[in-house]
Design an enzyme around this catalytic site. Structure first.
Site, short mmCIF file in Angstrom:
data_model
loop_
_atom_site.label_atom_id
_atom_site.label_comp_id
_atom_site.label_asym_id
_atom_site.label_seq_id
_atom_site.Cartn_x
_atom_site.Cartn_y
_atom_site.Cartn_z
N SER A 78 28.59 45.78 32.08
CA SER A 78 30.03 45.53 32.15
C SER A 78 30.74 46.07 30.93
O SER A 78 30.18 46.09 29.83
CB SER A 78 30.24 44.01 32.23
N TYR A 125 28.28 34.73 29.46
CA TYR A 125 28.17 35.76 30.50
C TYR A 125 28.10 37.15 29.87
O TYR A 125 27.20 37.95 30.17
CB TYR A 125 29.37 35.68 31.48
N LYS A 174 24.93 40.32 29.50
CA LYS A 174 24.98 41.76 29.80
C LYS A 174 24.49 42.57 28.59
O LYS A 174 23.76 43.55 28.74
CB LYS A 174 26.39 42.18 30.21
C1 WQD Z 1 42.45 41.13 34.89
C2 WQD Z 1 43.82 40.95 34.27
C3 WQD Z 1 44.17 38.80 33.26
C4 WQD Z 1 44.10 36.43 36.94
C5 WQD Z 1 36.58 39.82 34.08
C6 WQD Z 1 35.37 39.64 33.22
C7 WQD Z 1 34.64 40.93 33.09
C8 WQD Z 1 34.33 41.54 34.42
C9 WQD Z 1 35.43 41.45 35.42
C10 WQD Z 1 32.66 40.57 35.89
C11 WQD Z 1 43.78 40.22 32.92
C12 WQD Z 1 45.12 39.01 34.42
C13 WQD Z 1 44.06 37.48 36.03
C14 WQD Z 1 45.33 35.76 37.13
C15 WQD Z 1 46.39 37.24 35.57
N1 WQD Z 1 33.06 41.13 34.85
N2 WQD Z 1 45.19 37.88 35.35
N3 WQD Z 1 46.43 36.20 36.46
O1 WQD Z 1 39.31 39.45 32.67
O2 WQD Z 1 39.47 41.96 32.88
O3 WQD Z 1 37.41 40.81 33.53
O4 WQD Z 1 36.14 40.23 35.37
O5 WQD Z 1 32.43 40.13 36.78
O6 WQD Z 1 33.49 40.74 32.36
O7 WQD Z 1 35.77 39.21 31.95
O8 WQD Z 1 39.38 40.58 34.97
O9 WQD Z 1 40.54 40.15 37.09
O10 WQD Z 1 40.05 38.20 35.53
O11 WQD Z 1 41.79 39.87 34.90
O12 WQD Z 1 47.41 37.58 34.97
O13 WQD Z 1 45.43 34.79 37.92
O14 WQD Z 1 44.60 40.11 35.13
O15 WQD Z 1 44.82 38.14 32.21
O16 WQD Z 1 44.77 40.81 32.13
P1 WQD Z 1 38.98 40.67 33.39
P2 WQD Z 1 40.42 39.64 35.69
#
Ligand code: WQD
Length: 335
Positions: A125, A150, A154
């Protein structure tokens, strides 16, 4: 025929990869303990590909069973998806994550060693880069201290694999996979309240959630919301096929790692706007506080994957949000 064991092969990325493997002449064999997916996915893969895929409801920590399946199917290589992936949960229950993600990897690699299987593609990741000093990040960018158990699994997973000279490993560092198969038959199946942005968007748009909260608009980005490199899950699945091909052609290479993204960064508000425009739906959202642990901006330099693996993403952000929405709507009509 190359027989590829796919752990977690009924999960979100696993199921799309199984489809691509079949379409590229490989014979996948799936093991999945169904901890975060449903058995129906198997039949849906068959509907897409017209082929039956061997499946075992098993846990990767069961070494006897792994060895038995490896022998029975004359396995030549492994793609290892089976792992837990919820960042917040990993903070609450770290040992659950170390047990499954690290214990599972060690068991799997031990079984491979016993059976003389060398080829493994590992799900890593972009989380290994933490909050990078500059984006795009390339594969030599510094690895930052993991911000969650988590993320640490990785990093440790990559280290374990790179320490095993009897393997030919490719670790793929995924950026943010979204979208679904264009058939509407497979996609992400989030259990409970989604943690990730796009499932939350689609569930809000369809009325399962009342509103989306944008986690902070005071970041140092063009519109104040965080930037990520979103990649279509079908492009991501194809990267695994390229990785398997590459290992076959380079049997002397012990370990390598590749960024798998598009090379483009989009803000949360850009995702919302594109989703609304492409799908002609209005999304109910508000701006809320920052989410603890969020990185401000990260996107990939994908030159290495392009030059070495001969893989690059082709699908657009429009394709991603269109198929995510199509999938959400088709889920609504499923029993
Ligand atoms: C994306 C953006 C949030 C939800 C995570 C893991 C990473 C990877 C993928 C595994 C961010 C914003 C989100 C919401 C929002 N691995 N957001 N409102 O955090 O980049 O990555 O998932 O599975 O290891 O950390 O992805 O989709 O959670 O967030 O504003 O309700 O959307 O703040 O900027 P992230 P995400």
């Amino acid at each position: 025929m190359e027989n590829i064991l796919v752990t977690g092969g009924l999960g979100y990325i696993g199921s799309h990869t199984v489809v691509e493997l079949i379409e590229n002449g490989y014979q996948p064999v799936i093991i999945d303990n169904l901890s975060n997916t449903k058995i129906d996915v198997l039949e849906r893969i068959e509907r897409i590909t017209g082929k039956k895929t061997p499946f075992y409801r098993e846990d990767v920590r069961n070494i006897e069973k792994l060895q038995q399946i490896m022998t029975e199917h004359d396995i030549n290589g492994v793609i290892h998806f089976a792992a837990y992936k919820a960042v917040g949960e990993s903070v609450e229950e770290p040992l659950k994550y170390y047990d499954n993600n690290i214990g599972g990897l060690i068991t799997l690699v031990s079984a491979m060693e016993k059976k003389g299987i060398r080829s493994i593609v590992f799900s890593s990741s972009c989380t290994v880069y933490g909050e990078p000093d500059v984006s795009p990040v390339n594969e030599n960018s510094p690895i930052k201290k993991a911000s969650s158990p988590y993320g640490n699994t990785k990093q440790i997973g990559e280290e374990i694999l790179s320490d095993c000279p009897f393997l030919n490993t490719i670790a793929l560092r995924y950026f943010n996979p979204i979208g679904a198969h264009p058939s509407g038959l497979i996609g992400e199946l989030p259990l409970g309240v989604p943690n990730n942005l796009v499932p939350f968007i689609t569930q809000t748009a369809i009325g399962l959630r009342s509103e989306l909260t944008v986690f902070g608009d005071d970041y140092n980005t063009k519109d104040g919301t965080c930037i990520r490199d979103y990649i279509h899950v079908v492009d991501l699945a194809k990267a695994h096929v390229k990785a398997v091909d590459y290992i076959k052609q380079h049997p002397d290479k012990q370990f390598d790692v590749f960024n798998i993204g598009t090379g483009n960064g989009f803000t949360v508000l850009e995702i919302i706007k594109t989703f609304e425009e492409v799908n002609q739906v209005k999304l109910n959202y508000t701006i809320g506080n920052r989410r603890a642990g969020d990185v401000e901006k990260v996107w990939a330099n994908t030159d290495k994957a392009k030059n070495v693996l001969e893989w690059e993403a082709h699908l657009t952000l429009e394709d991603m949000v269109r198929t995510s929405w199509y999938w959400q709507k088709s889920l609504a009509t499923q029993p």
